[in-house]
Design an enzyme around this catalytic site. Structure first.
Site, mmCIF file in Angstrom:
data_model
loop_
_atom_site.group_PDB
_atom_site.id
_atom_site.type_symbol
_atom_site.label_atom_id
_atom_site.label_comp_id
_atom_site.label_asym_id
_atom_site.label_seq_id
_atom_site.Cartn_x
_atom_site.Cartn_y
_atom_site.Cartn_z
ATOM 1 N N TYR A 139 0.841 -1.203 0.000
ATOM 2 C CA TYR A 139 0.000 0.000 0.000
ATOM 3 C C TYR A 139 0.877 1.255 0.000
ATOM 4 C CZ TYR A 139 -3.736 3.218 1.528
ATOM 5 O OH TYR A 139 -4.630 4.256 1.635
ATOM 6 N N GLY A 142 3.104 1.451 -3.077
ATOM 7 C CA GLY A 142 2.222 1.600 -4.240
ATOM 8 C C GLY A 142 1.755 3.048 -4.362
ATOM 9 N N ASN A 168 -6.229 9.643 8.276
ATOM 10 C CA ASN A 168 -7.337 8.770 8.710
ATOM 11 C C ASN A 168 -8.692 9.482 8.707
ATOM 12 O OD1 ASN A 168 -4.724 7.894 9.914
ATOM 13 N ND2 ASN A 168 -5.955 6.122 10.476
ATOM 14 N N ARG A 180 -10.808 -1.045 9.791
ATOM 15 C CA ARG A 180 -10.108 0.109 10.357
ATOM 16 C C ARG A 180 -10.659 0.391 11.748
ATOM 17 N NH1 ARG A 180 -10.027 3.861 5.005
ATOM 18 N NH2 ARG A 180 -11.742 2.467 4.434
ATOM 19 N N VAL A 181 -9.911 1.197 12.488
ATOM 20 C CA VAL A 181 -10.139 1.244 13.929
ATOM 21 C C VAL A 181 -11.495 1.830 14.304
ATOM 22 C CG1 VAL A 181 -8.907 3.455 14.284
ATOM 23 C CG2 VAL A 181 -9.014 1.762 16.122
ATOM 24 N N ASN A 184 -14.285 -0.674 13.523
ATOM 25 C CA ASN A 184 -14.139 -1.828 14.429
ATOM 26 C C ASN A 184 -14.669 -1.512 15.823
ATOM 27 O OD1 ASN A 184 -12.984 -3.550 12.605
ATOM 28 N ND2 ASN A 184 -11.045 -3.805 13.686
ATOM 29 N N ASP A 267 3.338 -0.772 12.323
ATOM 30 C CA ASP A 267 2.213 0.118 12.651
ATOM 31 C C ASP A 267 2.782 1.467 13.120
ATOM 32 O OD1 ASP A 267 -0.929 -0.607 13.419
ATOM 33 O OD2 ASP A 267 -0.137 1.088 14.553
ATOM 34 N N PRO A 268 2.466 2.571 12.411
ATOM 35 C CA PRO A 268 3.046 3.855 12.819
ATOM 36 C C PRO A 268 2.688 4.231 14.266
ATOM 37 C CG PRO A 268 2.100 4.025 10.623
ATOM 38 C CD PRO A 268 1.695 2.694 11.171
ATOM 39 N N GLN A 270 2.725 7.316 15.623
ATOM 40 C CA GLN A 270 2.010 8.585 15.778
ATOM 41 C C GLN A 270 1.697 9.151 14.398
ATOM 42 O OE1 GLN A 270 4.740 11.296 17.692
ATOM 43 N NE2 GLN A 270 6.328 11.019 16.152
HETATM 44 P P1 NAD Z 1 -12.543 1.844 0.256
HETATM 45 O O1 NAD Z 1 -11.831 0.556 0.325
HETATM 46 O O2 NAD Z 1 -13.851 1.975 0.962
HETATM 47 O O3 NAD Z 1 -12.778 2.284 -1.257
HETATM 48 C C1 NAD Z 1 -11.927 1.934 -2.308
HETATM 49 C C2 NAD Z 1 -12.787 1.642 -3.526
HETATM 50 O O4 NAD Z 1 -11.922 1.279 -4.631
HETATM 51 C C3 NAD Z 1 -13.746 0.451 -3.305
HETATM 52 O O5 NAD Z 1 -15.024 0.785 -3.757
HETATM 53 C C4 NAD Z 1 -13.115 -0.666 -4.146
HETATM 54 O O6 NAD Z 1 -14.058 -1.606 -4.576
HETATM 55 C C5 NAD Z 1 -12.465 0.136 -5.260
HETATM 56 N N1 NAD Z 1 -11.369 -0.583 -5.922
HETATM 57 C C6 NAD Z 1 -10.338 -1.242 -5.350
HETATM 58 N N2 NAD Z 1 -9.532 -1.770 -6.290
HETATM 59 C C7 NAD Z 1 -10.066 -1.432 -7.494
HETATM 60 C C8 NAD Z 1 -9.703 -1.678 -8.844
HETATM 61 N N3 NAD Z 1 -8.619 -2.391 -9.158
HETATM 62 N N4 NAD Z 1 -10.501 -1.177 -9.829
HETATM 63 C C9 NAD Z 1 -11.608 -0.459 -9.552
HETATM 64 N N5 NAD Z 1 -12.006 -0.196 -8.275
HETATM 65 C C10 NAD Z 1 -11.242 -0.674 -7.270
HETATM 66 O O7 NAD Z 1 -11.520 2.956 0.770
HETATM 67 P P2 NAD Z 1 -11.733 4.515 1.048
HETATM 68 O O8 NAD Z 1 -11.476 4.749 2.476
HETATM 69 O O9 NAD Z 1 -12.983 4.992 0.437
HETATM 70 O O10 NAD Z 1 -10.488 5.107 0.264
HETATM 71 C C11 NAD Z 1 -10.609 5.710 -1.012
HETATM 72 C C12 NAD Z 1 -9.245 6.203 -1.453
HETATM 73 O O11 NAD Z 1 -8.745 7.161 -0.511
HETATM 74 C C13 NAD Z 1 -8.198 5.097 -1.541
HETATM 75 O O12 NAD Z 1 -7.390 5.298 -2.669
HETATM 76 C C14 NAD Z 1 -7.389 5.265 -0.275
HETATM 77 O O13 NAD Z 1 -6.074 4.831 -0.432
HETATM 78 C C15 NAD Z 1 -7.472 6.768 -0.051
HETATM 79 N N6 NAD Z 1 -7.291 7.098 1.373
HETATM 80 C C16 NAD Z 1 -8.300 6.874 2.275
HETATM 81 C C17 NAD Z 1 -8.098 7.158 3.617
HETATM 82 C C18 NAD Z 1 -9.162 6.973 4.658
HETATM 83 O O14 NAD Z 1 -8.897 7.186 5.831
HETATM 84 N N7 NAD Z 1 -10.379 6.624 4.307
HETATM 85 C C19 NAD Z 1 -6.848 7.656 4.042
HETATM 86 C C20 NAD Z 1 -5.847 7.837 3.089
HETATM 87 C C21 NAD Z 1 -6.084 7.565 1.759
HETATM 88 N N1 UDP Z 2 -6.254 -0.582 15.652
HETATM 89 C C1 UDP Z 2 -6.691 -1.084 16.872
HETATM 90 N N2 UDP Z 2 -7.758 -1.931 16.885
HETATM 91 C C2 UDP Z 2 -8.438 -2.278 15.761
HETATM 92 C C3 UDP Z 2 -8.016 -1.746 14.514
HETATM 93 C C4 UDP Z 2 -6.913 -0.912 14.500
HETATM 94 O O1 UDP Z 2 -6.107 -0.774 17.926
HETATM 95 O O2 UDP Z 2 -9.421 -3.047 15.880
HETATM 96 C C5 UDP Z 2 -5.112 0.375 15.629
HETATM 97 C C6 UDP Z 2 -4.050 0.072 14.587
HETATM 98 O O3 UDP Z 2 -3.087 -0.829 15.108
HETATM 99 C C7 UDP Z 2 -3.477 1.450 14.335
HETATM 100 C C8 UDP Z 2 -4.672 2.383 14.529
HETATM 101 O O4 UDP Z 2 -5.631 1.633 15.278
HETATM 102 O O5 UDP Z 2 -2.495 1.773 15.301
HETATM 103 C C9 UDP Z 2 -5.294 2.830 13.212
HETATM 104 O O6 UDP Z 2 -5.521 1.699 12.442
HETATM 105 P P1 UDP Z 2 -6.311 1.719 11.058
HETATM 106 O O7 UDP Z 2 -6.258 0.350 10.497
HETATM 107 O O8 UDP Z 2 -7.640 2.350 11.248
HETATM 108 O O9 UDP Z 2 -5.494 2.748 10.146
HETATM 109 P P2 UDP Z 2 -3.924 2.970 9.836
HETATM 110 O O10 UDP Z 2 -3.089 2.039 10.669
HETATM 111 O O11 UDP Z 2 -3.800 2.693 8.389
HETATM 112 O O12 UDP Z 2 -3.708 4.379 10.211
#
Ligand code: NAD
Ligand code: UDP
Ligand code: UDP
Length: 307
Positions: A139, A142, A168, A180-181, A184, A267-268, A270
């Site tokens: 991720y 990528g 987040n 995600r947290v 969950n 896992d970051p 902060q």
């Molecule tokens: P999500 O998983 O709910 O949505 C992602 C969508 O992309 C889904 O509908 C999935 O079906 C679609 N998808 C995945 N692979 C695909 C492919 N190969 N072709 C077509 N569709 C595909 O996630 P989200 O939280 O809505 O995130 C949306 C975007 O924002 C992502 O690119 C994610 O990396 C970015 N983002 C989100 C967060 C967040 O906290 N929500 C934080 C940082 C970045």
């Molecule tokens: N986390 C947690 N319990 C859960 C899911 C996640 O304590 O059930 C923690 C996880 O280890 C991380 C933070 O919550 O430190 C945020 O996790 P999330 O997967 O939401 O996002 P990201 O790590 O990508 O910021």
């Protein structure tokens, strides 16, 4: 828009339609669901196309929001090769499409490009601390490579690009099994199951409500051409996972116990956005504090449980 049936994408579809725009929602439903966009299917300016962005796409549109990519660690680690393909080949195809049509393209990048940051809070100028070969790398790397591609298309082909680094974000339309947290903890609290805290719960994240975030994405897309980014979008309010768990328990009135589980690799520790640039360039800052955003998110999951 790619990834339009996902959590953020479905809200962005709604907001763009509300602004009077036409929306072509492209999604392969890897993590997205029809339920998120069901209410839009009859809208006369909304169109849904089931398509995987790792394959070329020939359509006619005026601008592209590229959101396709699983965003939750449990989902992106399930098929890591596909995750990198989606980020990198998906970006190439969306950039190729934008280049052919001479249109703007916005990339939803992530705070994960900063990895486990040694600079706090994180400004856009920080290059990050990312493990290239760990379980999160599919991720993180990528998304980093996608940013590289966006800036090379910008320099090499003069393409108009916009790169948002999203921190987040939470809200309605997250899947109950998103992993995600925030989702969950809420699902666990509502069903009386233990709240799963990974590690000792002292790691921090900064949580942005989805409405604020979507407003930031639209402002970035509508900003002058010279604003390419990257621009951080997130809420600087920083909380430990223990504080988040306590807030969720308070709001749900749940008596779920806390259960400590091992911390996932890399896992970051902060995370907090420096949003000075978004304020300056977009006049944007989040308005919805965590306690308020959690109320509507809890409502959403409570309704989902009843249906
Ligand atoms: P999500 O998983 O709910 O949505 C992602 C969508 O992309 C889904 O509908 C999935 O079906 C679609 N998808 C995945 N692979 C695909 C492919 N190969 N072709 C077509 N569709 C595909 O996630 P989200 O939280 O809505 O995130 C949306 C975007 O924002 C992502 O690119 C994610 O990396 C970015 N983002 C989100 C967060 C967040 O906290 N929500 C934080 C940082 C970045
Ligand atoms: N986390 C947690 N319990 C859960 C899911 C996640 O304590 O059930 C923690 C996880 O280890 C991380 C933070 O919550 O430190 C945020 O996790 P999330 O997967 O939401 O996002 P990201 O790590 O990508 O910021
Ligand atoms: N592409 C696409 N839709 C288009 C134009 C291009 O999906 O309308 C894809 C194309 O298949 C190619 C990628 O985008 O793989 C990159 O296109 P670009 O023109 O930059 O590169 P080239 O085609 O020269 O490899």
């Amino acid at each position: 828009m790619s990834g339009g049936a996902g959590f953020l994408g479905s809200h962005l579809c709604e907001q763009l339609l509300a602004k009077g725009q036409h929306v072509l929602c492209v999604d392969n439903f890897f993590t997205g669901t029809r339920r998120n966009i069901e209410h839009l299917l009859d809208h006369k300016r909304f169109e849904l196309l089931r398509h995987d962005v790792t394959h070329p796409l020939f359509v006619e549109v005026d601008e592209i929001f590229n959101l396709a990519c699983p965003a939750s660690p449990i989902h992106y680690k399930k098929d890591p090769v596909q995750t990198t393909k989606t980020s990198v080949i998906g970006a190439i195809n969306m950039l190729g499409l934008a280049k052919r049509l001479k249109i703007k393209v916005l990339q939803t990048s992530t705070s994960e490009v900063y990895g486990d940051p040694s600079v706090h809070p994180q400004p856009e100028s920080y290059w990050g601390n990312v493990n290239p070969i760990g379980p999160r790398s599919c991720y993180d790397e990528g998304k980093r490579c996608a940013e590289t591609l966006f800036f090379d298309y910008h320099r090499q082909h003069r393409l108009r690009i916009k790169v948002a680094r999203i921190f987040n974000t939470y809200g309605p339309h997250m899947r109950p099994d998103d992993g995600r947290v925030v989702s969950n903890f809420i699902v666990q609290a509502l069903s009386g199951k233990p709240i799963t805290i990974y590690g000792d719960g002292s790691q921090t994240r900064s949580f942005c409500f989805v409405d604020d975030l979507v407003d930031g994405l639209i402002r970035l897309m509508d900003s002058p051409d010279e604003v390419a980014g990257p621009v951080n979008l997130g809420n600087p309010g920083e909380f430990t996972m223990k504080q988040l768990a306590a807030e969720v328990l308070r709001l749900t009135g749940s008596s779920s116990p806390m259960e400590y589980r091992p911390l996932p690799a890399d896992d970051p520790r902060q995370r907090q956005p420096d949003i000075g640039l978004a304020k300056k360039l977009l006049g944007w800052e989040p308005k919805i504090p965590l306690a308020q955003g959690l109320v509507s998110t809890v409502d959403y999951f409570a309704r989902l449980q009843r249906t």
